[in-house]
Enzyme design. Structure first.
Site, PDB file in Angstrom:
ATOM      1  N   GLU A  37       0.860  -1.178   0.000  1.00  0.00           N
ATOM      2  CA  GLU A  37       0.000   0.000   0.000  1.00  0.00           C
ATOM      3  C   GLU A  37       0.896   1.228   0.000  1.00  0.00           C
ATOM      4  OE1 GLU A  37      -3.788  -1.546   2.641  1.00  0.00           O
ATOM      5  OE2 GLU A  37      -2.323  -0.228   3.556  1.00  0.00           O
ATOM      6  N   ALA A  75       5.877  25.909   1.481  1.00  0.00           N
ATOM      7  CA  ALA A  75       5.945  24.722   0.623  1.00  0.00           C
ATOM      8  C   ALA A  75       4.624  24.524  -0.089  1.00  0.00           C
ATOM      9  CB  ALA A  75       6.275  23.490   1.460  1.00  0.00           C
ATOM     10  N   GLU A  95       2.773  32.419  -0.092  1.00  0.00           N
ATOM     11  CA  GLU A  95       2.599  32.217   1.345  1.00  0.00           C
ATOM     12  C   GLU A  95       3.233  33.309   2.202  1.00  0.00           C
ATOM     13  OE1 GLU A  95       3.676  28.261   2.570  1.00  0.00           O
ATOM     14  OE2 GLU A  95       2.127  27.353   1.316  1.00  0.00           O
ATOM     15  N   GLU A 137      -7.248  30.370  -1.941  1.00  0.00           N
ATOM     16  CA  GLU A 137      -8.541  30.338  -1.270  1.00  0.00           C
ATOM     17  C   GLU A 137      -8.532  29.242  -0.200  1.00  0.00           C
ATOM     18  OE1 GLU A 137     -13.279  30.083  -2.393  1.00  0.00           O
ATOM     19  OE2 GLU A 137     -11.815  29.402  -3.851  1.00  0.00           O
ATOM     20  N   GLU A 139      -6.726  29.066   2.374  1.00  0.00           N
ATOM     21  CA  GLU A 139      -5.410  28.882   2.991  1.00  0.00           C
ATOM     22  C   GLU A 139      -5.268  29.923   4.091  1.00  0.00           C
ATOM     23  OE1 GLU A 139      -0.965  27.870   1.433  1.00  0.00           O
ATOM     24  OE2 GLU A 139      -2.015  29.456   0.354  1.00  0.00           O
TER      25      GLU A 139
END
Length: 177
Positions: A37, A75, A95, A137, A139
């Site tokens: 997985e 990031a 950011e 949007e 964030e």
């Protein structure tokens, strides 16, 4: 000993907006079979911005899986057709509002190789101008300007827990300080 595994069959379980979940059938080096997985992610870029006064620019945001506010370097996800470098430039501006003239490559890390194939690029910005950020949007984050020595102490006290941030700050301290 050769431990390489071979994919027998890929099994896509879930395809989301930013990641996909697989449960693949594999053949082990000894010929036996097993399942693996993992989460597929296109990768991300991150940037440690250090100004001439020795301050680092971090963002503090709520990270739902941990249910807490986390301090991180800026990031984001590398978009289709976008280079890791261009992603880092974009995320830093969005950011933090930092417009970098150039970036130094600090390498690629594998944040959690046991269950994801995400490559995470780390860059360094030291030549930049600070302007206004333009968040995506939905964030929500706080920009923090922290003295590098204080950030190193925060790592020692386990107050900065994000792996990319710890690695970026320590690499910078070892290579450039």
């Amino acid at each position: 000993m050769d431990c390489k595994e071979t994919t027998k069959k890929e099994n896509l379980i879930y395809k989301g907006r930013i990641l996909s979940l697989y449960n693949d059938e594999v053949v082990l080096a000894d010929g036996s079979e097993s399942m693996r997985e993992y989460v597929h992610h296109n990768g991300g870029s991150s940037v440690l911005a250090v100004d001439k006064e020795g301050y680092v620019y971090l963002v503090e945001q709520f990270r739902y899986p941990y249910r807490e506010m986390i301090l991180e370097i800026p990031a984001g996800k590398v978009e289709n057709g976008e280079s890791a470098y261009d992603c880092a430039i974009r995320e830093l501006k969005e950011e933090v509002g930092v417009i970098a003239c150039s970036l130094t490559d600090l390498g690629v890390i594998y944040p959690t190789p046991a269950y994801t194939d995400e490559p995470l690029h780390i860059f360094l910005a030291t030549d930049f101008e600070v302007g206004e950020n333009k968040l995506d949007e939905h964030e929500l984050l706080n920009v923090k300007r922290i003295k590098l020595d204080d950030a190193l102490k925060m790592i020692e006290r386990n107050e900065i827990k994000d792996s990319k941030t710890v690695i970026a700050i320590l690499r910078y301290a070892v290579q450039f300080k």
